[in-house]
Write a protein that holds these residues in place. Structure first.
Motif, PDB file in Angstrom:
ATOM      1  N   LYS A  93      -2.878  -5.954  -3.883  1.00 41.58           N
ATOM      2  CA  LYS A  93      -2.554  -4.993  -5.079  1.00 41.58           C
ATOM      3  C   LYS A  93      -4.199  -5.672  -6.233  1.00 41.58           C
ATOM      4  CE  LYS A  93       0.772  -3.629  -7.070  1.00 41.58           C
ATOM      5  NZ  LYS A  93       1.079  -2.163  -7.389  1.00 41.58           N
ATOM      6  N   HIS A 131      -1.361   0.599 -11.100  1.00 37.33           N
ATOM      7  CA  HIS A 131      -1.836   1.864 -10.338  1.00 37.33           C
ATOM      8  C   HIS A 131      -2.425   1.699  -8.609  1.00 37.33           C
ATOM      9  CE1 HIS A 131      -1.399   2.290 -14.911  1.00 37.33           C
ATOM     10  NE2 HIS A 131      -1.834   3.275 -14.775  1.00 37.33           N
ATOM     11  N   VAL A 132      -2.119   0.835  -8.409  1.00 41.06           N
ATOM     12  CA  VAL A 132      -2.749   0.720  -6.721  1.00 41.06           C
ATOM     13  C   VAL A 132      -2.557   0.764  -5.651  1.00 41.06           C
ATOM     14  CG1 VAL A 132      -5.213  -0.275  -8.399  1.00 41.06           C
ATOM     15  CG2 VAL A 132      -3.336  -1.728  -7.487  1.00 41.06           C
ATOM     16  N   SER A 133      -2.412   0.775  -4.420  1.00 40.26           N
ATOM     17  CA  SER A 133      -1.532   0.077  -3.639  1.00 40.26           C
ATOM     18  C   SER A 133      -1.573  -0.719  -3.067  1.00 40.26           C
ATOM     19  CB  SER A 133      -2.036   1.072  -2.411  1.00 40.26           C
ATOM     20  OG  SER A 133      -1.812   0.307  -1.595  1.00 40.26           O
ATOM     21  N   SER A 134      -0.597  -1.620  -2.445  1.00 44.16           N
ATOM     22  CA  SER A 134      -0.491  -2.690  -1.686  1.00 44.16           C
ATOM     23  C   SER A 134      -1.858  -2.962  -0.343  1.00 44.16           C
ATOM     24  CB  SER A 134       1.151  -3.315  -1.610  1.00 44.16           C
ATOM     25  OG  SER A 134       1.624  -2.444  -0.767  1.00 44.16           O
ATOM     26  N   ASN A 135      -1.584  -1.888   0.088  1.00 41.98           N
ATOM     27  CA  ASN A 135      -2.610  -1.652   1.628  1.00 41.98           C
ATOM     28  C   ASN A 135      -4.348  -2.581   1.011  1.00 41.98           C
ATOM     29  OD1 ASN A 135      -0.579  -0.611   2.639  1.00 41.98           O
ATOM     30  ND2 ASN A 135      -0.559   1.457   2.585  1.00 41.98           N
ATOM     31  N   HIS A 136      -4.217  -3.072   1.485  1.00 40.42           N
ATOM     32  CA  HIS A 136      -6.134  -3.353   1.495  1.00 40.42           C
ATOM     33  C   HIS A 136      -6.360  -4.109   2.965  1.00 40.42           C
ATOM     34  CE1 HIS A 136      -9.405  -6.402   0.309  1.00 40.42           C
ATOM     35  NE2 HIS A 136     -10.208  -5.427   0.035  1.00 40.42           N
ATOM     36  N   ASN A 141      -7.163  -4.909  -4.278  1.00 42.72           N
ATOM     37  CA  ASN A 141      -7.576  -2.964  -4.442  1.00 42.72           C
ATOM     38  C   ASN A 141      -8.087  -3.151  -5.828  1.00 42.72           C
ATOM     39  OD1 ASN A 141      -7.576  -2.542  -2.236  1.00 42.72           O
ATOM     40  ND2 ASN A 141      -5.273  -1.645  -2.918  1.00 42.72           N
TER      41      ASN A 141
END
Length: 563
Positions: free
Chosen positions: A104, A214-219, A107
């Motif tokens: 997160k 405000h961000v995804s945990s996919n990276h 990102n």
């Protein structure tokens, strides 16, 4: 004087591979270890670093692999990070949870702060979990981390931001005002992130918790070439402003395998507590790379200031198996009544950063039943000022052979200063700045820093041997030895001494005579301190190392430079 590790191992194995960590038993002086060094000869001949491809990223290639093992039940049920603050607040994160939070934050860096690979991030945080998340997020994004201690002044911060061209700074609400003082003079700085768990807001700053919500945990991890810059530490020398010391992706990420496996003696079942300040490279070496290479639990105590009772209580209360702190800290700890504490989980103790006195080792052993294993931070051989190897028994510079092949674990360069980088090399060697000699058995004896050696009436005197003699006297809690000007001898030995509580009220003139006599009896008479000054405390770096340079400059009527 310190006798270090068997150079036959160092020269044949580590000089070609790892220049940072060597291992020496504090009593036998041989490279050995209670668990991993069950067969030293076999290990030294068979040890090899993992094969490194063209790309390497510690977050993906090490941390995420441990997370996979964790899911499959192939790792001991220790947390990866265990944080306490002494007020009953704790954070325990597994490797999987470290991955979640750090992805997160990665990102945040790329999407919200628009940071790109090789951009620089300046980090000033105390021992809080977010410090570790920023480290990992920088790895995932390929941004270059520049850690700094929380004791920096506005002037220090300005130098670091302008010299590095950092585009992002991450700090807390206590240090943010200092950044704001100098930010207008740092045109490259365009993102300021504040770590604050309160609802307070500060103009021009973005709150880390808000950003991460405000961000995804996919990276997807950036593919970082093995020689890409990973981190830059500002290192203070005896002259000039702090220099940027750059390390590559694999120098720490792979090179510190030796640190974690053999010196720290870690496995996935161990819990390591390293008390280093977050601004010191030692925190990266032991509390990030060396520990997590082995899948160990990194234990962190918030402890704003080193406190002996807090340390001893923590070692007694928590299942800490491996303890790492500075020699100065050990000297402080043995002044306490350690019989009041129980160390049931503690198995292994280490120190680094400056030489440790045998008496301190002995008292620690009496109190805990454990030796202190001392790490010397550079692989070495001995050469003269022109880089020519010297014969055994002759004092010279301690250096690392860099030709025909430079060890990949050696720092890359002093960033932006090719002249200063070039000054470190003589012929086939990188000079460490230390002095020593090799004896007939192939052991290295450490004399001291090149600029700490005292030349008095033709005699060369290393400060540590005098300090070592002084600390054996019951009146001495701490000491620092430097050169002092003398009209006859050019310079003489001067000792600055912190007295133990029992001797603070004693007659000082008699104490001077007693201490001088004591040193003459313990070591060569010409080494005794002709001058002694009693002080309440010694100047030290944030990592606890005594700043002899400050005392020496005071003696020679030169204003000490700022850190």
């Amino acid at each position: 004087m310190k006798r270090l590790v068997d150079l036959r191992f160092i020269l044949k194995e580590l000089t070609r591979s790892h220049p940072r960590i060597i291992i020496r038993d504090s009593h036998t002086h041989k490279a050995c270890h209670p668990k991993n060094f069950t067969d030293y000869d076999t290990i030294k001949h068979e040890f090899k670093f993992p094969q490194i491809s063209g790309h390497f990223n510690f977050a993906e290639d090490v941390l995420d692999k441990w997370a996979e093992k964790e899911k499959a039940g192939g790792r001991a049920p220790n947390p990866a990070l265990w944080w306490v603050d002494g007020q009953r607040r704790e954070v325990q994160w597994s490797f999987e949870e470290l991955g979640f939070h750090s992805r997160k934050l990665a990102n945040v860096f790329t999407e919200l702060c628009q940071l790109r690979q090789r951009d620089r991030v300046f980090l000033m945080l105390p021992r809080i979990p977010e410090w570790w998340l920023v480290n990992i997020a920088c790895l995932r994004t390929g941004t270059v981390l520049l850690p700094g201690t929380c004791q920096l002044t506005a002037r220090d911060i300005l130098h670091r931001l302008r010299t590095s061209g950092a585009k992002c700074v991450v700090t807390d609400e206590f240090l943010a005002p200092l950044v704001d003082e100098v930010a207008p003079q740092c045109p490259a700085l365009n993102c300021k992130i504040i770590v604050s768990h309160s609802n307070s807001r500060r103009d021009g700053w973005r709150n880390l918790q808000d950003l991460m919500s405000h961000v995804s945990s996919n990276h997807v991890c950036v593919k970082t070439p093995r020689d890409d810059p990973m981190s830059i530490f500002f290192t203070s020398g005896t002259t000039g402003s702090p220099k940027m010391t750059q390390h590559s992706q694999c120098s720490f990420g792979i090179g510190l395998t030796v640190n974690g496996k053999y010196w720290l003696d870690l496995t996935a079942r161990d819990v390591l507590w390293n008390t280093s300040d977050t601004g010191w490279a030692k925190t990266a070496w032991s509390s990030v790379y060396g520990a997590w290479i082995q899948g160990s639990c990194v234990f962190v105590h918030r402890m704003p200031r080193f406190d002996t009772s807090t340390v001893l209580e923590t070692l007694s209360k928590f299942p800490i198996t491996t303890f790492c702190t500075a020699p100065t800290a050990y000297r402080m700890l043995i002044q306490e009544d350690m019989s009041k504490y129980s160390f049931g989980s503690l198995q292994h103790c280490v120190c680094a950063g400056e030489p440790i006195n045998p008496e301190v080792m002995q008292k620690w052993k009496q109190a805990t039943g454990l030796h202190i294993y001392e790490g010397y931070g550079q692989t070495e051989t001995i050469v003269d000022d022109e880089g020519t190897p010297l014969s055994k028994g002759t004092e010279g510079n301690i250096g690392i052979r860099v030709k025909p092949h430079k060890p990949f674990c050696l720092f890359t360069e002093y960033t932006g200063d090719p002249e200063k980088t070039a000054e470190c090399y003589r012929a086939d060697f990188y000079l460490t700045g230390d002095r020593g000699y090799m004896d007939e058995d192939g052991y290295l004896w450490f004399v001291g820093r090149a600029d700490d050696v005292i030349l008095s009436a033709g005699y060369r005197i290393g400060p540590f041997e005098v300090e070592n003699a002084l600390i054996e006297h019951e009146a001495v809690a701490e000491s620092a030895v430097v050169s002092s000007p003398d009209p006859i001898r050019g310079e003489v030995v001067k000792a600055f001494i912190v007295l133990t509580a029992e001797y603070e009220s004693h007659d000082k003139s008699q104490l001077v005579a007693d201490l001088q006599t004591h040193v003459k009896q313990v070591t060569a008479p010409y080494k005794y301190p002709r001058k002694i000054e009693f002080v309440e405390q010694l100047p030290k770096t944030i990592s606890g190392k005594i700043r002899r340079v400050e005392l020496r400059k005071r003696e020679w009527s030169t204003k000490p430079e700022a850190e």
